[in-house]
Every structure is written in structure tokens, then in C-alpha cells.
Design a protein around this motif. Structure first.
Motif, PDB file in Angstrom:
ATOM      1  N   ASN A  89      34.614  41.997  22.401  1.00 37.62           N
ATOM      2  CA  ASN A  89      35.586  42.951  22.943  1.00 37.62           C
ATOM      3  C   ASN A  89      36.342  42.372  24.137  1.00 37.62           C
ATOM      4  O   ASN A  89      37.552  42.531  24.248  1.00 37.62           O
ATOM      5  CB  ASN A  89      34.896  44.265  23.335  1.00 37.62           C
ATOM      6  CG  ASN A  89      33.674  44.073  24.220  1.00 37.62           C
ATOM      7  OD1 ASN A  89      32.914  43.134  24.027  1.00 37.62           O
ATOM      8  ND2 ASN A  89      33.484  44.923  25.195  1.00 37.62           N
ATOM      9  N   GLU A  90      35.600  41.652  25.009  1.00 34.91           N
ATOM     10  CA  GLU A  90      36.273  41.050  26.177  1.00 34.91           C
ATOM     11  C   GLU A  90      37.158  39.875  25.743  1.00 34.91           C
ATOM     12  O   GLU A  90      38.202  39.633  26.342  1.00 34.91           O
ATOM     13  CB  GLU A  90      35.253  40.578  27.219  1.00 34.91           C
ATOM     14  CG  GLU A  90      34.545  41.706  27.956  1.00 34.91           C
ATOM     15  CD  GLU A  90      35.494  42.582  28.782  1.00 34.91           C
ATOM     16  OE1 GLU A  90      36.637  42.183  29.069  1.00 34.91           O
ATOM     17  OE2 GLU A  90      35.081  43.717  29.118  1.00 34.91           O
ATOM     18  N   CYS A 109      28.596  46.680  18.942  1.00 35.82           N
ATOM     19  CA  CYS A 109      29.202  47.969  19.268  1.00 35.82           C
ATOM     20  C   CYS A 109      30.580  48.018  18.627  1.00 35.82           C
ATOM     21  O   CYS A 109      30.994  47.067  17.959  1.00 35.82           O
ATOM     22  CB  CYS A 109      29.299  48.148  20.786  1.00 35.82           C
ATOM     23  SG  CYS A 109      30.159  46.812  21.635  1.00 35.82           S
ATOM     24  N   ARG A 110      31.271  49.125  18.794  1.00 38.34           N
ATOM     25  CA  ARG A 110      32.637  49.201  18.264  1.00 38.34           C
ATOM     26  C   ARG A 110      33.545  49.796  19.323  1.00 38.34           C
ATOM     27  O   ARG A 110      33.070  50.477  20.242  1.00 38.34           O
ATOM     28  CB  ARG A 110      32.679  49.999  16.960  1.00 38.34           C
ATOM     29  CG  ARG A 110      32.049  51.364  17.055  1.00 38.34           C
ATOM     30  CD  ARG A 110      31.807  51.957  15.662  1.00 38.34           C
ATOM     31  NE  ARG A 110      31.336  53.329  15.794  1.00 38.34           N
ATOM     32  CZ  ARG A 110      30.069  53.662  15.982  1.00 38.34           C
ATOM     33  NH1 ARG A 110      29.145  52.736  16.039  1.00 38.34           N
ATOM     34  NH2 ARG A 110      29.718  54.938  16.111  1.00 38.34           N
ATOM     35  N   VAL A 176      31.593  52.217  21.740  1.00 36.36           N
ATOM     36  CA  VAL A 176      30.658  53.201  21.204  1.00 36.36           C
ATOM     37  C   VAL A 176      29.548  52.430  20.495  1.00 36.36           C
ATOM     38  O   VAL A 176      29.823  51.452  19.791  1.00 36.36           O
ATOM     39  CB  VAL A 176      31.362  54.121  20.163  1.00 36.36           C
ATOM     40  CG1 VAL A 176      30.380  55.148  19.614  1.00 36.36           C
ATOM     41  CG2 VAL A 176      32.556  54.830  20.783  1.00 36.36           C
ATOM     42  N   SER A 177      28.298  52.838  20.705  1.00 35.03           N
ATOM     43  CA  SER A 177      27.257  52.251  19.842  1.00 35.03           C
ATOM     44  C   SER A 177      26.545  53.368  19.089  1.00 35.03           C
ATOM     45  O   SER A 177      26.780  53.564  17.907  1.00 35.03           O
ATOM     46  CB  SER A 177      26.307  51.337  20.605  1.00 35.03           C
ATOM     47  OG  SER A 177      25.684  52.023  21.634  1.00 35.03           O
ATOM     48  N   THR A 178      25.737  54.159  19.771  1.00 35.40           N
ATOM     49  CA  THR A 178      25.083  55.256  19.039  1.00 35.40           C
ATOM     50  C   THR A 178      25.948  56.517  19.020  1.00 35.40           C
ATOM     51  O   THR A 178      25.779  57.373  18.165  1.00 35.40           O
ATOM     52  CB  THR A 178      23.749  55.634  19.707  1.00 35.40           C
ATOM     53  OG1 THR A 178      24.028  56.050  21.047  1.00 35.40           O
ATOM     54  CG2 THR A 178      22.803  54.457  19.727  1.00 35.40           C
ATOM     55  N   GLY A 179      26.851  56.637  19.967  1.00 35.88           N
ATOM     56  CA  GLY A 179      27.699  57.828  20.040  1.00 35.88           C
ATOM     57  C   GLY A 179      27.127  58.908  20.955  1.00 35.88           C
ATOM     58  O   GLY A 179      27.743  59.957  21.149  1.00 35.88           O
ATOM     59  N   SER A 180      25.939  58.643  21.547  1.00 33.42           N
ATOM     60  CA  SER A 180      25.316  59.697  22.361  1.00 33.42           C
ATOM     61  C   SER A 180      26.112  59.975  23.644  1.00 33.42           C
ATOM     62  O   SER A 180      26.163  61.113  24.100  1.00 33.42           O
ATOM     63  CB  SER A 180      23.863  59.346  22.687  1.00 33.42           C
ATOM     64  OG  SER A 180      23.821  58.137  23.381  1.00 33.42           O
ATOM     65  N   ALA A 194      37.859  48.439  16.363  1.00 30.75           N
ATOM     66  CA  ALA A 194      37.371  47.058  16.248  1.00 30.75           C
ATOM     67  C   ALA A 194      35.864  47.026  16.403  1.00 30.75           C
ATOM     68  O   ALA A 194      35.284  47.875  17.074  1.00 30.75           O
ATOM     69  CB  ALA A 194      38.018  46.182  17.317  1.00 30.75           C
ATOM     70  N   HIS A 195      35.248  46.035  15.776  1.00 25.13           N
ATOM     71  CA  HIS A 195      33.813  45.819  15.949  1.00 25.13           C
ATOM     72  C   HIS A 195      33.606  44.694  16.937  1.00 25.13           C
ATOM     73  O   HIS A 195      34.457  43.822  17.082  1.00 25.13           O
ATOM     74  CB  HIS A 195      33.169  45.462  14.611  1.00 25.13           C
ATOM     75  CG  HIS A 195      32.948  46.660  13.761  1.00 25.13           C
ATOM     76  ND1 HIS A 195      31.802  47.405  13.821  1.00 25.13           N
ATOM     77  CD2 HIS A 195      33.754  47.273  12.861  1.00 25.13           C
ATOM     78  CE1 HIS A 195      31.901  48.419  12.994  1.00 25.13           C
ATOM     79  NE2 HIS A 195      33.081  48.369  12.389  1.00 25.13           N
TER      80      HIS A 195
END
Ligand code: ATP
Ligand code: MG
Length: 302
Positions: A89-90, A109-110, A176-180, A194-195
Motif C-alpha cells: 500500500n505504501e 489487508c485491502r 481494512v483487514s477483518t472489518g471490525s 487494492a490488495h
């Protein structure tokens, strides 16, 4: 000023200008696993007490620089570091001239767009005229432009998820990973953009000596990664089902099959990928396999 000093110190760091300089995150989600990968690759390194941001390999020609993850792509592009371990991502966001030379499979993550749960969502047109808070303005800009969406991007450096709740934005674009975290802030993910995972990036202009060190290092990284992703498996199998069991457990080249004392049975040794593990175990049981042992692998060279 602090940054300039740091660059100066690192560029002139001694000993070992011939060492491959590896930038890793100083403190955060990537640090432990980056250090673990280096350690399990058999590289011992001692932190230099005078230069807390650097440690030097004792049995492998590397220097490790401890930095903020956002800065790693720039440091590698500017050749202050030769390579870096950083989230994709970076790399995408910074758009610096670096090459991804290995994917590491951790910190998955996304990057997603999320909106308040109470909102109705009917496609990306929703974002027209909206204010979107993010720490990834460049990736978001590209995404919006490609879809001809006119939205206002608000760049903020952290705690993006609270922006809609405090009226700073209508939507967010974030990791986002788990969305919690989203649920906790009454948001819902509506578009995955993006992933990302941790990757090794390298300067495209390494000299031959450093390229060789990098090659050796990546060889070690890959052996460690493979061993983490695979397990050694031993089991007893009825001979009449051996062919089918071998098809399920092809191993590296081919599994080892040995007769055991009990007639009509064999012992089989192989390697299984962790992702397929539970599926395969079920099928093995159906084929009458017994005494299944699963053992971690320390290193895996193929
Ligand atoms: P720094 O102080 O170094 O700038 P940071 O707060 O920006 O740290 P971290 O939260 O430690 O960064 O995240 C580092 C990287 O880990 C991210 O850039 C991303 O690639 C990955 N990451 C972040 N959040 C998650 C998550 N929830 N699940 C998996 N990976 C994540
Ligand atoms: Mg950061």
C-alpha cells in the motif's frame, strides 16, 4: 532538519558501505515479522548503541535501518537504503522508483472505500460530490479519475475511520483487514480498491556486489517463507489406497513410502501446504489414513 541529519548519517554510516542496507519499520505492524524473517534467515545482528537506528549483521553483510514505514519507499528510491520491507500500500501510494522483488505474504489487508452503515449504496456514482477522508490520496485519486468520479479528497494521517462520525467527511478510504474497525465506527465497506501485503522493494540501480547479496538474502527469505507455509506430514495408510493418498500428497518430488510391520499398511512421509491442510486431512481420513502427525519445518530448500 531531523530527516536531513538522518539521511546524512545513514549515507555516511560506517562500517560496511558494502553492506546491503535493509530498511524495516521501526515500530508497528510490520516490525516483528520483518525482524523474524531476518532472524530466521540466520542473520544475527547487534544494535549499535551509538546509532540506535541501525544494526549491523554479524554473519551476513547487511545493515538494518529502522524507519517509519511511510518513509521506506523514498529512502530506497533515494538509495539511502538498498532494499526495504514495507506494505505494498505504501509502495503504491508513494509511487517512487523502486522494484518489488519479493512478496512476503504477511500484513495482508485491502484498501477499501467505506460509508456510514445507514447510507444506501448504489454503486461508485455514490461518491460524486462526497468528501472522502484518507491517508492514501494518490491511490484514491487514481481510482476516482479512472471512473470519472468527482469527489473531494481530505488527506489525514491517522484515525481516518472516525472522520465520518465527527462530520469531517462523508466516506473513508482506508486499510481494512477483518472489518471490525469499520463496524465499531458504524461504517460499511462498499468497494475494495487494492490488495496489499508486505513486500521486499529494491533500488533498481544496485551494483553487482549488492545484487549478489540481495540474491542470497532472497534465497534465504524464500526458504524461510516456504517452511512457514508448509508442514511435514507422516501417516500410516492402507496399501490399497496408497495411490490415491500419494495424489493428495505429492510432496516436493514424491512422498517417501515405507513398509511397516503390520501387513497391508505403509508409512508415508510428505510435505503439505498449510492452506490446503484441513481439506486434505479430511480426504486422508476418508481414505483410511491413521496416526497422522504434522510437524513444523525449520527450513525448506527446493
Ligand atoms: P509508522 O509509525 O511506521 O508510520 P503506521 O501507523 O503507519 O506506522 P502500521 O499501522 O504499523 O503503520 O501499519 C504498517 C503496515 O501494515 C501498513 O502500511 C499496512 O501495509 C499493514 N497493515 C496495516 N493495518 C493492517 C491490518 N489491520 N491488517 C494487516 N495489515 C495491516
Ligand atoms: Mg506509517
Amino acid at each position: 532538519m531531523k530527516m536531513i541529519n538522518l539521511v546524512y548519517n545513514m549515507k555516511n554510516s560506517r562500517p560496511g558501505t558494502k553492506n546491503l542496507k535493509i530498511a524495516i519499520q521501526k515500530e508497528g505492524r510490520l516490525s516483528d515479522q520483518s525482524l523474524r524473517l531476518i532472524r530466521e534467515s540466520g542473520i544475527n545482528h547487534a544494535q549499535d548503541t551509538r546509532r540506535k537506528l541501525i544494526s549491523t549483521g554479524e554473519n551476513f553483510p547487511v545493515e538494518i535501518l529502522y524507519l517509519r514505514d511511510d518513509d521506506i519507499p523514498q529512502y530506497v528510491a533515494d538509495k539511502v537504503a538498498d532494499i526495504g520491507i514495507v506494505g505494498e500500500n505504501e509502495v503504491l501510494e508513494k509511487g517512487r522508483k523502486v522494484e518489488i522483488v519479493n512478496r512476503l505474504g504477511f500484513a495482508r489487508c485491502r484498501l477499501s472505500l467505506a460509508i456510514p452503515q445507514s447510507e444506501r449504496y448504489d454503486g461508485t456514482g455514490y461518491f460524486n460530490g462526497k468528501r472522502i477522508a484518507t491517508s492514501y490520496p494518490r491511490i484514491l485519486q487514481q481510482y476516482l479519475e479512472a471512473r470519472d468520479i468527482k469527489a473531494e479528497i481530505h488527506e489525514i494521517s491517522g484515525s481516518v475511520e472516525i472522520a465520518p462520525g465527527i462530520g469531517l467527511a462523508d466516506a473513508i478510504f482506508d486499510i481494512v483487514s477483518t472489518g471490525s474497525t469499520l463496524i465499531h465506527n458504524r461504517l460499511k465497506e462498499v468497494e475494495g480498491v487494492a490488495h496489499s501485503e508486505a513486500v521486499v522493494i529494491a533500488s533498481p540501480v544496485l551494483d553487482t556486489a549488492k545484487k549478489k547479496i540481495l540474491e542470497d538474502l532472497l534465497f534465504r527469505f524464500q526458504a524461510v517463507q516456504r517452511s512457514m507455509n508448509n508442514k511435514y506430514i507422516l501417516l500410516n495408510a492402507p496399501n490399497e489406497n496408497l495411490d490415491e493418498i500419494v495424489r493428495l500428497l505429492p510432496g516436493i518430488k514424491s512422498p517417501t513410502v515405507m513398509p511397516i510391520y503390520e501387513k497391508g499398511w505403509s508409512s508415508l512421509h510428505s510435505v503439505v501446504n498449510e492452506n490446503q491442510f484441513w481439506d486434505i486431512i479430511e480426504k486422508l481420513k476418508e481414505l483410511g489414513a491413521q496416526g497422522i502427525l504434522v510437524i513444523p519445518i525449520e527450513k525448506m530448500i527446493i
